[in-house]
Design an enzyme around this catalytic site. Structure first.
Site, short mmCIF file in Angstrom:
data_model
loop_
_atom_site.label_atom_id
_atom_site.label_comp_id
_atom_site.label_asym_id
_atom_site.label_seq_id
_atom_site.Cartn_x
_atom_site.Cartn_y
_atom_site.Cartn_z
N GLU A 22 5.07 2.72 -7.14
CA GLU A 22 6.15 3.68 -7.38
C GLU A 22 7.45 2.97 -7.74
O GLU A 22 8.27 3.52 -8.48
CB GLU A 22 6.35 4.57 -6.15
CG GLU A 22 5.11 5.37 -5.74
CD GLU A 22 4.56 6.22 -6.87
OE1 GLU A 22 5.33 6.60 -7.78
OE2 GLU A 22 3.35 6.50 -6.87
N HIS A 25 7.63 2.65 -11.49
CA HIS A 25 8.11 3.88 -12.12
C HIS A 25 9.61 4.04 -11.92
O HIS A 25 10.35 4.37 -12.85
CB HIS A 25 7.40 5.10 -11.51
CG HIS A 25 5.93 5.17 -11.83
ND1 HIS A 25 5.42 4.96 -13.09
CD2 HIS A 25 4.86 5.46 -11.03
CE1 HIS A 25 4.11 5.11 -13.07
NE2 HIS A 25 3.75 5.41 -11.84
#
Length: 420
Positions: A22, A25
């Site tokens: 994550e 991202h």
């Protein structure tokens, strides 16, 4: 104490793999100028939440993944309509707070009926204030306040769909990419921790012990050099030693080991049923060089990638049984078992999981990163995006199917644990 340590290490592995994915991202979304509303580890109800800058960081109940929620990826949960009575607070002539409720409790606000507005492109709100229409510009970081919650407005250029296809593709690809980078680093760390065999050495060492087993009870320690067992020299062939141990199930064995330059004689009795003593063996090791470490990490990633795709092939062609599939429960179980073997083995296992997570997310399955990259690529070819409603429906169906599969394999894992 060991159980607590194993649970901690298992949770740490999960947290590391999901967080690094994550983080990829998140970092590239921020670089592209996209407003990131939430960085979450896990799904379901929030356990912990803290806001830093524009982003809320949350820890959620179900440890089955994570997500980065970017502005424009889904319909905004707060809407303002013409004819609605609102209150605005100004700073330097621009709206910094737009209140939708409890207006009588607000101070230092201008209250009026919305005549027209644009919260994405022109960034303005036009209000009817006591019969006089007034237009106010919206600050690019203005907050919409409703039901005690603040939601930051997102100009079009700060929404996921408002940046170029290249930046969007990089933002999506960055998650799996970070898993690949982590896998490469962890394979290298594993080699540094475990070392490489010394050429032409015939020594056999204890590399790990299982708690509560005969080896630990006898006084064997990690790092001991096993010189003789029942008077027979142990010279580089750990297979023969394992066979010798199994043949002595339930019978005391005399082990001569060297520790800190001194020979020590110990009595080790293999388990009568399994013929095991709970020991991990390794040859004499030396620290790996930088070049060796890089080559090992690279070749191991290539080899493991081939094995992972072979597993996918068997899955596609039905060459598996339900018991061959495992979900979060089995992964946690295996991680705990490997954690007992030591940090080097756990590091190698974490590298494999990270590589698997990166590859799996790039598969063209709806709701996964691979599917989202396909839609972005299709948009680049067509010159216009796919209908967001259709794309959202496809991802929703894919996510639902993945969750159903997760429930099935988790149920199977729990049933297997209960039977065992």
């Amino acid at each position: 104490m060991q159980t607590i340590q194993i649970v901690f290490l298992t949770v740490l592995v999960f947290f590391l793999l999901v967080s690094i994915h994550e983080l990829g991202h998140f970092y590239f979304a921020r670089r592209a100028g996209i407003l990131v509303r939430e960085f979450a580890i896990g799904f379901g109800p929030k356990l912990f939440s803290i806001k830093r800058g524009e982003t809320r960081f949350t820890l959620r109940l179900l440890p089955v993944g994570g997500f980065v929620r970017m502005a424009g990826e889904e319909p905004e949960v707060v809407e303002v309509q013409p004819g609605q009575t609102v209150g605005v607070r100004l700073k330097d002539g621009k709206i910094t707070k737009l209140y939708l409720d409890r207006l009588d409790e607000r101070s230092n606000i201008i209250r009026g009926e919305v005549k027209s507005l644009d919260l994405e492109k022109e960034m303005f709100v036009s209000l009817d204030v006591d019969g006089d229409e007034q237009r106010y510009d919206l600050h690019p970081q203005a907050m919409i306040v409703s039901r005690g919650q603040e939601t930051q407005v997102a100009p079009l250029e700060r929404q996921f769909g408002g940046v170029s296809t290249g930046k969007r593709a990089m933002t999506i690809f960055a998650g799996p990419m970070m898993n690949f980078v982590l896998a490469f680093v962890l394979f290298g760390v594993y080699l540094q921790l475990s070392g490489v065999p010394v050429e032409n050495s015939t020594k056999v060492f204890v590399s790990g012990l299982e708690a509560g087993m005969a080896a630990e009870k006898s006084g064997l320690q990690k790092g001991d050099w096993i010189k003789k067992v029942n008077g027979v020299p142990v010279e580089g062939d750990s297979t023969r030693l394992v066979e010798q141990i199994q043949a002595s199930a339930g019978k005391p064995m005399n082990w001569v080991i060297e520790r800190d330059g001194k020979e020590v004689s110990l009595t080790v009795t293999p388990d009568a049923e399994t013929g095991k003593v709970g020991i991990y063996l390794s040859p004499e090791m030396r620290r790996a060089g930088i070049g060796e470490t890089i080559r090992f990490a690279g070749t191991t990633m290539v080899d493991m990638t081939g094995r992972i795709f072979e597993g996918f092939r068997k899955l596609i062609f039905g060459e598996f049984k339900l018991d061959d599939l495992g979900g979060p429960v089995r992964t946690a179980e295996m991680t705990g078992q490997i954690a007992k073997q030591g940090i080097p083995q756990l590091t190698s296992w974490a590298a494999v999981l990270s590589l698997y997570l990166g590859i799996f997310n790039l598969l063209p399955i709806p709701a996964l990163d691979g599917s989202r990259l396909m839609f972005i690529g299709l948009e680049a070819i067509r010159g216009k995006p796919v209908d967001p409603n259709r794309e959202g429906l496809i991802h929703f169906i894919g996510f639902t199917m993945i969750m159903l599969l997760m429930i099935v394999v988790t149920y199977n894992d729990i049933l297997r644990l209960v039977k065992n």
